[in-house]
Design a protein around this motif. Structure first.
Motif, PDB file in Angstrom:
ATOM      1  N   ARG A 354     -14.693 -28.892  31.762  1.00 18.49           N
ATOM      2  CA  ARG A 354     -15.354 -28.253  30.612  1.00 18.49           C
ATOM      3  C   ARG A 354     -15.127 -26.740  30.597  1.00 18.49           C
ATOM      4  O   ARG A 354     -14.911 -26.144  29.560  1.00 18.49           O
ATOM      5  CB  ARG A 354     -16.863 -28.530  30.637  1.00 18.49           C
ATOM      6  N   PHE A 355     -15.302 -26.100  31.754  1.00 19.88           N
ATOM      7  CA  PHE A 355     -15.208 -24.644  31.867  1.00 19.88           C
ATOM      8  C   PHE A 355     -16.110 -23.972  30.819  1.00 19.88           C
ATOM      9  O   PHE A 355     -17.305 -24.253  30.802  1.00 19.88           O
ATOM     10  CB  PHE A 355     -13.759 -24.183  31.794  1.00 19.88           C
ATOM     11  N   ILE A 356     -15.566 -23.142  29.929  1.00 19.51           N
ATOM     12  CA  ILE A 356     -16.421 -22.430  28.979  1.00 19.51           C
ATOM     13  C   ILE A 356     -16.959 -23.352  27.877  1.00 19.51           C
ATOM     14  O   ILE A 356     -17.938 -23.032  27.214  1.00 19.51           O
ATOM     15  CB  ILE A 356     -15.676 -21.237  28.345  1.00 19.51           C
ATOM     16  N   ARG A 357     -16.350 -24.479  27.658  1.00 17.79           N
ATOM     17  CA  ARG A 357     -16.831 -25.390  26.632  1.00 17.79           C
ATOM     18  C   ARG A 357     -18.224 -25.916  26.986  1.00 17.79           C
ATOM     19  O   ARG A 357     -18.550 -26.032  28.171  1.00 17.79           O
ATOM     20  CB  ARG A 357     -15.832 -26.543  26.444  1.00 17.79           C
ATOM     21  N   PRO A 358     -19.106 -26.194  26.002  1.00 16.60           N
ATOM     22  CA  PRO A 358     -18.849 -26.449  24.587  1.00 16.60           C
ATOM     23  C   PRO A 358     -18.771 -25.215  23.687  1.00 16.60           C
ATOM     24  O   PRO A 358     -18.724 -25.360  22.467  1.00 16.60           O
ATOM     25  CB  PRO A 358     -20.046 -27.306  24.178  1.00 16.60           C
ATOM     26  N   THR A 359     -18.785 -24.012  24.260  1.00 17.87           N
ATOM     27  CA  THR A 359     -18.582 -22.828  23.421  1.00 17.87           C
ATOM     28  C   THR A 359     -17.287 -22.972  22.624  1.00 17.87           C
ATOM     29  O   THR A 359     -16.240 -23.324  23.181  1.00 17.87           O
ATOM     30  CB  THR A 359     -18.493 -21.564  24.294  1.00 17.87           C
ATOM     31  N   ARG A 364      -6.192 -15.866  18.461  1.00 16.11           N
ATOM     32  CA  ARG A 364      -5.329 -15.279  17.452  1.00 16.11           C
ATOM     33  C   ARG A 364      -4.838 -16.356  16.470  1.00 16.11           C
ATOM     34  O   ARG A 364      -4.591 -17.491  16.842  1.00 16.11           O
ATOM     35  CB  ARG A 364      -4.145 -14.608  18.150  1.00 16.11           C
ATOM     36  N   HIS A 365      -4.759 -15.976  15.181  1.00 12.44           N
ATOM     37  CA  HIS A 365      -4.269 -16.862  14.119  1.00 12.44           C
ATOM     38  C   HIS A 365      -5.114 -18.134  13.989  1.00 12.44           C
ATOM     39  O   HIS A 365      -4.621 -19.180  13.560  1.00 12.44           O
ATOM     40  CB  HIS A 365      -2.807 -17.257  14.350  1.00 12.44           C
ATOM     41  N   GLY A 366      -6.391 -18.062  14.370  1.00 16.03           N
ATOM     42  CA  GLY A 366      -7.278 -19.210  14.224  1.00 16.03           C
ATOM     43  C   GLY A 366      -7.056 -20.313  15.246  1.00 16.03           C
ATOM     44  O   GLY A 366      -7.531 -21.439  15.058  1.00 16.03           O
ATOM     45  N   THR A 367      -6.365 -20.018  16.343  1.00 12.26           N
ATOM     46  CA  THR A 367      -6.095 -21.022  17.366  1.00 12.26           C
ATOM     47  C   THR A 367      -7.389 -21.415  18.075  1.00 12.26           C
ATOM     48  O   THR A 367      -8.101 -20.566  18.603  1.00 12.26           O
ATOM     49  CB  THR A 367      -5.094 -20.475  18.401  1.00 12.26           C
ATOM     50  N   ASP A 368      -7.676 -22.716  18.081  1.00 13.69           N
ATOM     51  CA  ASP A 368      -8.905 -23.240  18.675  1.00 13.69           C
ATOM     52  C   ASP A 368      -8.622 -23.668  20.119  1.00 13.69           C
ATOM     53  O   ASP A 368      -7.703 -24.451  20.369  1.00 13.69           O
ATOM     54  CB  ASP A 368      -9.405 -24.428  17.853  1.00 13.69           C
ATOM     55  N   LEU A 369      -9.413 -23.163  21.058  1.00 18.45           N
ATOM     56  CA  LEU A 369      -9.198 -23.502  22.464  1.00 18.45           C
ATOM     57  C   LEU A 369      -9.328 -25.009  22.703  1.00 18.45           C
ATOM     58  O   LEU A 369      -8.627 -25.564  23.560  1.00 18.45           O
ATOM     59  CB  LEU A 369     -10.185 -22.754  23.358  1.00 18.45           C
ATOM     60  N   ASP A 370     -10.184 -25.676  21.944  1.00 14.73           N
ATOM     61  CA  ASP A 370     -10.301 -27.128  22.092  1.00 14.73           C
ATOM     62  C   ASP A 370      -8.982 -27.820  21.767  1.00 14.73           C
ATOM     63  O   ASP A 370      -8.615 -28.816  22.408  1.00 14.73           O
ATOM     64  CB  ASP A 370     -11.399 -27.669  21.172  1.00 14.73           C
ATOM     65  N   ASP A 371      -8.254 -27.311  20.782  1.00 17.71           N
ATOM     66  CA  ASP A 371      -6.957 -27.892  20.443  1.00 17.71           C
ATOM     67  C   ASP A 371      -5.927 -27.593  21.534  1.00 17.71           C
ATOM     68  O   ASP A 371      -5.130 -28.459  21.911  1.00 17.71           O
ATOM     69  CB  ASP A 371      -6.461 -27.348  19.101  1.00 17.71           C
ATOM     70  N   VAL A 372      -5.932 -26.363  22.024  1.00 19.90           N
ATOM     71  CA  VAL A 372      -4.995 -25.974  23.083  1.00 19.90           C
ATOM     72  C   VAL A 372      -5.226 -26.817  24.338  1.00 19.90           C
ATOM     73  O   VAL A 372      -4.273 -27.200  25.036  1.00 19.90           O
ATOM     74  CB  VAL A 372      -5.142 -24.475  23.395  1.00 19.90           C
ATOM     75  N   TRP A 373      -6.487 -27.115  24.609  1.00 19.00           N
ATOM     76  CA  TRP A 373      -6.844 -27.877  25.805  1.00 19.00           C
ATOM     77  C   TRP A 373      -7.046 -29.364  25.520  1.00 19.00           C
ATOM     78  O   TRP A 373      -7.666 -30.080  26.320  1.00 19.00           O
ATOM     79  CB  TRP A 373      -8.114 -27.295  26.422  1.00 19.00           C
ATOM     80  N   ALA A 374      -6.536 -29.853  24.424  1.00 23.56           N
ATOM     81  CA  ALA A 374      -6.756 -31.255  24.049  1.00 23.56           C
ATOM     82  C   ALA A 374      -6.232 -32.219  25.113  1.00 23.56           C
ATOM     83  O   ALA A 374      -6.808 -33.293  25.338  1.00 23.56           O
ATOM     84  CB  ALA A 374      -6.095 -31.547  22.700  1.00 23.56           C
ATOM     85  N   GLU A 375      -5.128 -31.855  25.773  1.00 18.74           N
ATOM     86  CA  GLU A 375      -4.551 -32.707  26.807  1.00 18.74           C
ATOM     87  C   GLU A 375      -4.997 -32.305  28.207  1.00 18.74           C
ATOM     88  O   GLU A 375      -4.538 -32.873  29.193  1.00 18.74           O
ATOM     89  CB  GLU A 375      -3.019 -32.663  26.720  1.00 18.74           C
ATOM     90  N   GLY A 376      -5.872 -31.317  28.291  1.00 20.90           N
ATOM     91  CA  GLY A 376      -6.358 -30.841  29.576  1.00 20.90           C
ATOM     92  C   GLY A 376      -6.316 -29.327  29.638  1.00 20.90           C
ATOM     93  O   GLY A 376      -5.434 -28.700  29.043  1.00 20.90           O
ATOM     94  N   PRO A 377      -7.269 -28.700  30.332  1.00 21.11           N
ATOM     95  CA  PRO A 377      -7.327 -27.244  30.376  1.00 21.11           C
ATOM     96  C   PRO A 377      -6.218 -26.631  31.218  1.00 21.11           C
ATOM     97  O   PRO A 377      -5.927 -27.100  32.313  1.00 21.11           O
ATOM     98  CB  PRO A 377      -8.704 -26.963  30.993  1.00 21.11           C
ATOM     99  N   LEU A 378      -5.587 -25.585  30.681  1.00 20.98           N
ATOM    100  CA  LEU A 378      -4.521 -24.861  31.365  1.00 20.98           C
ATOM    101  C   LEU A 378      -4.718 -23.369  31.166  1.00 20.98           C
ATOM    102  O   LEU A 378      -5.233 -22.942  30.135  1.00 20.98           O
ATOM    103  CB  LEU A 378      -3.143 -25.251  30.816  1.00 20.98           C
ATOM    104  N   ALA A 379      -4.296 -22.596  32.142  1.00 20.73           N
ATOM    105  CA  ALA A 379      -4.300 -21.143  32.016  1.00 20.73           C
ATOM    106  C   ALA A 379      -3.281 -20.572  32.989  1.00 20.73           C
ATOM    107  O   ALA A 379      -3.090 -21.107  34.089  1.00 20.73           O
ATOM    108  CB  ALA A 379      -5.685 -20.563  32.297  1.00 20.73           C
TER     109      ALA A 379
END
Length: 495
Positions: A354-359, A364-379
């Motif tokens: 979860r990390f920072i989620r459910p926040t 940038r450009h309306g990118t949603d972290l939930d979409d970026v992490w849809a397959e699993g959180p990465l950084a």
């Protein structure tokens, strides 16, 4: 073996633009971030969803709670504590330590409690923040120090709501419930369950431990410190630092090598110790049921010198038949047996992705972290996500986890982040985030290194993502220290 930075690079005051920073979370990492920002003269607000500091040590208050990492190593390098009573500290003492540091360094005063952040939105070069209290603010950058172990995992058990006794998760302990002389059931066999067994077997009329998967248990005596030793630590800080270096080296030179190389002699040595410990279980049938069917350290090791003794007591019962359903009187297992209970504890861990989620975090450009992490959180290096400028994570995805000092891990990470902040202070750039290419390269290397680790040798653990790849640091700990010493600016996009 690389040594940890004591205070990182010399702190330089932020003499450039006046910056405002939002720190999300007032646990171990959030307290650290606020202190390091204050060192640079940077204004920060800390947002905490709970009613006090301490994070997981505030939320977990169950009987027997303790840290399985050496207490002296589990402290900030700038705020050592010579007063620990034993090698591994009790949970309430750890919570008191973090509360004291937060008060002494002015973090408590700048924390907004009962203020869960609901949304972060990057617009026009800054972060707009909203929280449950209705507060709205604008910040130049954000540090997410929300931790990993704060969303309880509550499995779906048929009939759980019908249980007539007391039922609660171990991280939401109900201290109003009487335990002495009661029939207590605990679901789970990880570190929490082992600590609960040690604490509750002597108090219970009967103690049932419901085991789905056996765990390897590494013995480690919780040696007390004498008053003479504590007096020496107070008088001679270097003596305390020498002890910490020794404690650190023992862990890193053995365990850190073992987990990333399944064929290492270090892992073979740990396996031998765990098997010898298991042999202390006298009853052959119980010993067989406590024997895992996977390699030592494939799952996070349980560190305990008392669990096997507790589960061998006459009033203790290891239940290995699968749970079929929960009934008003107790737990019915697949063998048809109803285990009558007064209290049922879910020691079933946490949702660790979860990390920072459910926040809701919009970059940038309306990118949603939930979409970026849809397959699993990465950084990138566990700290930066492309298209999320001036947004950093502490103990984020794929950080070193397990039987390490997460305090030391967070200190390396915050010093790295502060060097990126220094670039903003100097006016070198106003935005900074990892490039997509840097994240791809890091993730490719991390996944390749995972193939040698013990975590992929044949067990199902919370380390593994949906593809069976460890969601952890799969390189050496030395590499972690080296990578976080200073940013490679070619891996960052700046504006």
């Amino acid at each position: 073996m690389a040594e940890p930075a004591q205070n990182g690079p010399a702190s330089e005051r932020c003499e450039g633009p006046s910056l405002r920073v939002a720190v999300i979370g007032a646990g171990m990492a959030g307290i650290l971030a606020a202190i390091k920002l204050q060192d640079r003269g940077i204004e920060c607000d800390v947002f905490e969803k709970g009613d006090g500091v301490g994070g997981t040590w505030r939320e977990n208050t169950y009987p027997g709670l303790a840290c399985d990492v050496a207490a002296h190593w589990y402290t900030y390098s700038f705020a050592r504590n010579p007063e620990w009573d034993s090698l591994m500290a009790a949970g309430e003492d750890i919570r008191a330590y973090f509360e004291r540091v937060a008060n002494d360094f002015g973090v408590t005063q700048r924390t907004r409690f009962a203020s869960e952040v609901t949304e972060l939105h990057y617009r026009d070069g800054g972060w707009d923040l909203e929280c449950t209290t209705g507060y709205q603010g604008r910040y130049d950058f954000v540090i997410a120090a929300t931790g990993v172990l704060h969303h309880p995992n509550i499995p779906r058990f048929d009939g759980l709501e019908t249980f007539e006794g007391a039922v609660f998760h171990s991280a939401r302990w109900n201290h109003d419930v009487e335990l002495n002389g009661k029939r207590i059931g605990v679901i789970g066999t990880g570190s929490t369950a082992a600590q609960l067994a040690t604490a509750l077997v002597p108090r219970a009329e009967r103690f049932d431990l419901f085991q789905r998967t056996a765990q390897w248990v590494l013995p480690r005596d919780n040696v007390p410190y004498t008053e003479e030793e504590k007096a020496r630590f107070r008088k001679d800080p270097e003596a305390l630092e020498a002890l910490i270096r020794e404690l650190r080296a023992k862990t890193l030179e053995g365990f850190a090598t073992a987990v990333i190389d399944a064929d290492s002699p270090e892992l073979a040595a740990i396996e031998q110790i765990c098997r010898e410990n298991l042999d202390t279980v006298k009853d052959p049938d119980l010993r067989h049921r406590l024997t895992p069917d996977y390699r030592v350290a494939c799952k996070r090791l349980v560190i305990s010198s008392t669990f096997y003794d507790a589960i061998q007591q006459p009033n203790a019962n290891l239940v290995t038949s699968p749970i079929q359903r929960i009934e008003p009187a107790g737990v019915r297992t697949a063998d048809g047996v109803l285990h009558d209970l007064d209290v049922l504890v879910l020691a079933t861990g946490f949702l660790v992705d979860r990390f920072i989620r459910p926040t809701r975090v919009i970059g940038r450009h309306g990118t949603d972290l939930d979409d970026v992490w849809a397959e699993g959180p990465l950084a990138y290096l566990s700290m930066s996500v492309p298209d999320f400028p001036n947004f950093f994570l502490l103990n984020g995805p794929n950080s070193p986890v397990g039987n390490f000092s997460l305090v030391e891990v967070a200190q390396h990470q915050i010093e790295y982040i502060m060097q990126l902040v220094d670039g903003i202070c100097r006016g070198d750039y106003s935005e900074v985030s990892a490039t997509p290419g840097a994240l791809r390269r890091f993730e490719t290397e991390r996944r390749e290194a995972a193939r040698k680790t013990v975590w992929v040798t044949g067990c199902d653990s919370w380390y593994l993502d949906k593809d069976g790849v460890p969601a952890s640091w799969t390189f050496s700990y030395d590499r972690f220290v080296d990578e976080t010493a200073a940013p490679r600016m070619e891996d960052f996009e700046t504006q």
